[in-house]
Design an enzyme around this catalytic site. Structure first.
Site: not given
Ligand code: GLP
Length: 246
Positions: A67, A136, A138, A143
């Site tokens: 990313d 979280n 990811h 996400e």
């Protein structure tokens, strides 16, 4: 999913580097999928030591990063291009043209996403994909709410992710709001995946992952749908997993 628990970050990083080096020894023209964040830094340090002290060579390797922040030039001090240069590329002999990351400042975001996925398909499949784990759940910048069939795409970063990453930027206001990331489908195309998690801050996420409930609310859970994933975790990150009967 294989689960390997190590004493600490150092031990985890050492074992992850051993797996990477073994991969390169077996196939010098391997394609490595690389991640950013604090977690792979220990692995990258060990890989760099391997080059310096043991003559390891990455000259035939291709790398594909997961990313990049949208809106940051490659030269920006907080871009993932810069991160990779500082933590790995400047220490190993991988040719510049073999290092691939999404362009964070493309003319067209849609075209850049398509270009990146085509690149993954043309030089891939990735032999060994390294992943970190967001608090979280990811992976890359996929996400919660992401679909399993997404390929490389643009995402709006979750508030919690921007808060987690503010430590690299000085303040949350400077953290970009969007990023380009390989999708879950792009990641699952890899032949083998190493998911790394270290420290207490990841304990809740590791516990959730090991509940084996596959849901888009916790994107790392899609890794249960892949045939060759190893979770490498240290004792702190494993701390909330109930071990009775395992
Ligand atoms: C970042 C990256 C992820 C990384 C994750 C965890 O946002 N995009 O690829 O795995 O967050 O980062 P860290 O290892 O610093 O906890």
């Amino acid at each position: 999913m294989n689960v390997h628990v190590y004493k600490d970050f150092e031990a985890l990083s050492k074992e992850a580097a051993k797996r990477v080096e073994q991969q390169i020894e077996e196939k010098s023209a391997s394609v490595l999928g690389l991640a950013t964040g604090s977690t792979p830094i220990g692995l990258y340090r060990k890989m760099s030591e391997g080059v310096k002290k043991r003559g390891m060579s990455y000259r035939n390797v291709q790398t594909i990063n997961l990313d990049e922040y949208l809106g940051l030039d490659p030269e920006h001090p907080r871009s993932y291009h810069t991160f990779m240069d500082e933590h790995l590329f400047k220490f190993i002999d991988i040719p510049e043209e073999n290092r691939h990351l999404p362009n964070g400042k493309p003319d067209s975001v849609e075209e850049e996403c398509r270009r990146y996925e085509r690149l993954i398909d043309s030089i891939g499949p990735i032999d060994l994909q390294i992943l970190g784990l967001g608090t979280n759940g990811h992976i890359g910048f996929n996400e919660p709410g992401t679909e399993e069939d997404e390929e490389t795409h643009c995402v709006k970063l979750a508030d919690s992710t921007r808060e987690d990453n503010a430590r690299f930027f000085g303040s949350i206001d400077e953290v970009p709001t969007h990023a380009i990331t390989m999708g879950i489908r792009s990641i699952l195309k890899s032949k083998e995946i190493l998911l790394l998690a270290s420290g207490k801050s990841k304990a809740e996420a590791v516990k959730t992952l090991l509940e084996k409930k596959v849901t888009k609310d916790f994107p790392a859970s899609f890794l249960w749908n892949h045939y060759n994933v190893t979770l490498m975790v240290d004792q702190e990150a494993y701390g909330l997993v109930k071990t009775e009967g395992r």
